[in-house]
Motif scaffolding. Structure first.
Motif, PDB file in Angstrom:
ATOM      1  N   ARG A 141      11.799 -54.437 -66.283  1.00  0.00           N
ATOM      2  CA  ARG A 141      11.516 -53.819 -67.581  1.00  0.00           C
ATOM      3  C   ARG A 141      10.387 -52.802 -67.466  1.00  0.00           C
ATOM      4  NH1 ARG A 141      12.703 -59.043 -69.770  1.00  0.00           N
ATOM      5  NH2 ARG A 141      10.490 -59.611 -69.785  1.00  0.00           N
ATOM      6  N   ASP A 142       9.362 -53.119 -66.665  1.00  0.00           N
ATOM      7  CA  ASP A 142       8.261 -52.167 -66.456  1.00  0.00           C
ATOM      8  C   ASP A 142       8.754 -50.902 -65.770  1.00  0.00           C
ATOM      9  OD1 ASP A 142       6.425 -53.823 -67.650  1.00  0.00           O
ATOM     10  OD2 ASP A 142       5.733 -54.724 -65.776  1.00  0.00           O
ATOM     11  N   LEU A 143       9.627 -51.069 -64.773  1.00  0.00           N
ATOM     12  CA  LEU A 143      10.168 -49.913 -64.051  1.00  0.00           C
ATOM     13  C   LEU A 143      11.060 -49.066 -64.957  1.00  0.00           C
ATOM     14  CD1 LEU A 143      11.033 -51.622 -60.644  1.00  0.00           C
ATOM     15  CD2 LEU A 143       9.280 -49.880 -61.011  1.00  0.00           C
ATOM     16  N   GLU A 144      11.780 -49.729 -65.860  1.00  0.00           N
ATOM     17  CA  GLU A 144      12.682 -49.008 -66.762  1.00  0.00           C
ATOM     18  C   GLU A 144      11.915 -48.141 -67.762  1.00  0.00           C
ATOM     19  OE1 GLU A 144      16.594 -51.971 -66.940  1.00  0.00           O
ATOM     20  OE2 GLU A 144      14.930 -52.266 -68.347  1.00  0.00           O
ATOM     21  N   LYS A 145      10.680 -48.505 -68.057  1.00  0.00           N
ATOM     22  CA  LYS A 145       9.887 -47.721 -69.020  1.00  0.00           C
ATOM     23  C   LYS A 145       9.547 -46.340 -68.468  1.00  0.00           C
ATOM     24  CE  LYS A 145       7.675 -51.740 -71.178  1.00  0.00           C
ATOM     25  NZ  LYS A 145       6.381 -52.467 -71.347  1.00  0.00           N
ATOM     26  N   GLY A 146       9.357 -46.240 -67.165  1.00  0.00           N
ATOM     27  CA  GLY A 146       8.985 -44.962 -66.561  1.00  0.00           C
ATOM     28  C   GLY A 146       7.535 -44.623 -66.851  1.00  0.00           C
ATOM     29  N   GLU A 147       7.160 -43.416 -66.492  1.00  0.00           N
ATOM     30  CA  GLU A 147       5.780 -42.961 -66.691  1.00  0.00           C
ATOM     31  C   GLU A 147       5.787 -41.596 -67.343  1.00  0.00           C
ATOM     32  OE1 GLU A 147       4.878 -40.983 -62.360  1.00  0.00           O
ATOM     33  OE2 GLU A 147       4.856 -43.171 -62.511  1.00  0.00           O
ATOM     34  N   GLY A 148       4.721 -41.278 -68.036  1.00  0.00           N
ATOM     35  CA  GLY A 148       4.621 -39.970 -68.669  1.00  0.00           C
ATOM     36  C   GLY A 148       4.310 -38.894 -67.640  1.00  0.00           C
ATOM     37  N   ALA A 149       4.893 -37.733 -67.809  1.00  0.00           N
ATOM     38  CA  ALA A 149       4.600 -36.616 -66.899  1.00  0.00           C
ATOM     39  C   ALA A 149       3.214 -36.067 -67.189  1.00  0.00           C
ATOM     40  CB  ALA A 149       5.645 -35.521 -67.072  1.00  0.00           C
ATOM     41  N   ALA A 150       2.603 -35.462 -66.196  1.00  0.00           N
ATOM     42  CA  ALA A 150       1.296 -34.833 -66.391  1.00  0.00           C
ATOM     43  C   ALA A 150       1.398 -33.761 -67.471  1.00  0.00           C
ATOM     44  CB  ALA A 150       0.816 -34.217 -65.073  1.00  0.00           C
ATOM     45  N   LEU A 173      15.081 -30.060 -65.533  1.00  0.00           N
ATOM     46  CA  LEU A 173      16.025 -30.967 -64.872  1.00  0.00           C
ATOM     47  C   LEU A 173      15.296 -32.068 -64.101  1.00  0.00           C
ATOM     48  CD1 LEU A 173      18.743 -28.468 -63.590  1.00  0.00           C
ATOM     49  CD2 LEU A 173      18.977 -30.152 -65.422  1.00  0.00           C
ATOM     50  N   HIS A 174      14.174 -31.700 -63.502  1.00  0.00           N
ATOM     51  CA  HIS A 174      13.382 -32.702 -62.775  1.00  0.00           C
ATOM     52  C   HIS A 174      12.877 -33.776 -63.738  1.00  0.00           C
ATOM     53  CE1 HIS A 174      10.407 -34.506 -60.113  1.00  0.00           C
ATOM     54  NE2 HIS A 174       9.517 -34.345 -61.081  1.00  0.00           N
ATOM     55  N   LEU A 175      12.333 -33.356 -64.869  1.00  0.00           N
ATOM     56  CA  LEU A 175      11.814 -34.307 -65.846  1.00  0.00           C
ATOM     57  C   LEU A 175      12.928 -35.184 -66.408  1.00  0.00           C
ATOM     58  CD1 LEU A 175       9.368 -31.974 -67.806  1.00  0.00           C
ATOM     59  CD2 LEU A 175       8.756 -33.740 -66.149  1.00  0.00           C
ATOM     60  N   ARG A 195      11.767 -37.507 -70.794  1.00  0.00           N
ATOM     61  CA  ARG A 195      13.114 -37.072 -70.407  1.00  0.00           C
ATOM     62  C   ARG A 195      13.764 -36.234 -71.509  1.00  0.00           C
ATOM     63  NH1 ARG A 195      13.868 -42.505 -69.062  1.00  0.00           N
ATOM     64  NH2 ARG A 195      15.799 -42.662 -70.279  1.00  0.00           N
ATOM     65  N   ILE A 196      13.481 -36.574 -72.770  1.00  0.00           N
ATOM     66  CA  ILE A 196      14.017 -35.778 -73.887  1.00  0.00           C
ATOM     67  C   ILE A 196      13.418 -34.377 -73.863  1.00  0.00           C
ATOM     68  CG2 ILE A 196      14.011 -35.532 -76.402  1.00  0.00           C
ATOM     69  CD1 ILE A 196      14.240 -38.587 -76.568  1.00  0.00           C
ATOM     70  N   GLN A 197      12.113 -34.293 -73.601  1.00  0.00           N
ATOM     71  CA  GLN A 197      11.483 -32.968 -73.488  1.00  0.00           C
ATOM     72  C   GLN A 197      12.080 -32.190 -72.318  1.00  0.00           C
ATOM     73  OE1 GLN A 197       7.288 -32.224 -74.386  1.00  0.00           O
ATOM     74  NE2 GLN A 197       6.980 -34.440 -74.388  1.00  0.00           N
ATOM     75  N   GLY A 198      12.332 -32.891 -71.207  1.00  0.00           N
ATOM     76  CA  GLY A 198      12.952 -32.229 -70.059  1.00  0.00           C
ATOM     77  C   GLY A 198      14.321 -31.694 -70.391  1.00  0.00           C
ATOM     78  N   ALA A 199      15.111 -32.453 -71.170  1.00  0.00           N
ATOM     79  CA  ALA A 199      16.442 -32.002 -71.572  1.00  0.00           C
ATOM     80  C   ALA A 199      16.352 -30.777 -72.474  1.00  0.00           C
ATOM     81  CB  ALA A 199      17.177 -33.136 -72.286  1.00  0.00           C
TER      82      ALA A 199
END
Length: 221
Positions: A141-150, A173-175, A195-199
């Motif tokens: 579950r912790d891994l699924e949360k991911g991390e915020g980009a700089a 695309l990377h994000l 990921r939404i911002q990356g999209a």
């Protein structure tokens, strides 16, 4: 394939080995316990006997799913018959590192798993299979949360989406798509919000690129 493994189905991976001695150590214990197994390789062209530390080829030893717990148990019992060397890395491992070894037994050799579990037990941190499963689920579950980009990466992505959309497209695309590989699986590197911002960055920069290219084609025609 050992003599009793002709009808194996529902196989699960038990152990990976890079040296013939390690393969023999595992299979001899399984043979003694009358546990059927199958040997295969992660590389089609690799020999069934092993290739060494510097090679990516490994021999994969698999057992029937219902025999997995028994196989782990006999391998760990056998491993504990040999003492842990004084210079072994597990002596200096933190509790979290020891738990990771126990949580992911197929990523470590049976010797390390058995002694990591033994060290935890001596520390009063003995865990049941139910406890280990709960810890594994928490870690997933912790891994699924991911991390915020700089923050600067997001600013760069939005800024270049207007001035350098080709660069922004790759940032977006990377994000949106980047993943980290973990023994527990493959997980998105960034949080859902990132990921939404990356999209969005990808969509905007791709739209601008299409408009620019269309405009150039029109002006040349």
């Amino acid at each position: 394939m050992n003599s009793s493994s002709q009808h194996l189905d529902h196989l699960v991976e038990l152990q990976r080995c890079r040296h013939a001695i390690a393969v023999d150590d595992v299979t001899n214990v399984l043979d003694a316990a009358s546990i059927p197994y199958k040997k295969s390789s992660n590389i089609q062209t690799a020999p069934s006997g092993v290739v060494g530390e510097d090679s990516a080829a490994e021999v994969i030893i698999s057992v029937i799913a219902r025999d997995y717990d028994k196989a782990q148990s006999v391998l760990e019992e056998d491993a504990l018959e040999s003492p842990l060397p004084d210079d072994h890395h597990l002596h200096h491992a933190s509790d979290d590192e020891l738990l990771e070894v126990v949580l992911l037994p197929d990523e470590w050799n049976s010797f390390d798993v058995a002694h990591a579990r033994n060290i935890l037990r001596k520390k009063g941190l003995s865990l049941s299979e139910k406890d280990l499963l709960s810890l594994k689920q928490i870690k997933i579950r912790d891994l699924e949360k991911g991390e915020g980009a700089a923050f600067y990466v997001l600013i760069l992505g939005w800024f270049t989406s207007l001035l350098a959309p080709f660069i922004a497209l790759f940032i977006g695309l990377h994000l949106f798509r980047n993943k980290n590989q973990s023994p527990l699986g493959s997980f998105h590197t960034y949080t859902l919000k990132t990921r939404i911002q990356g999209a969005l960055i990808s969509f905007i920069s791709a739209t601008i690129l299409v408009l620019v290219i269309s405009s150039l084609v029109y002006s040349w025609s």
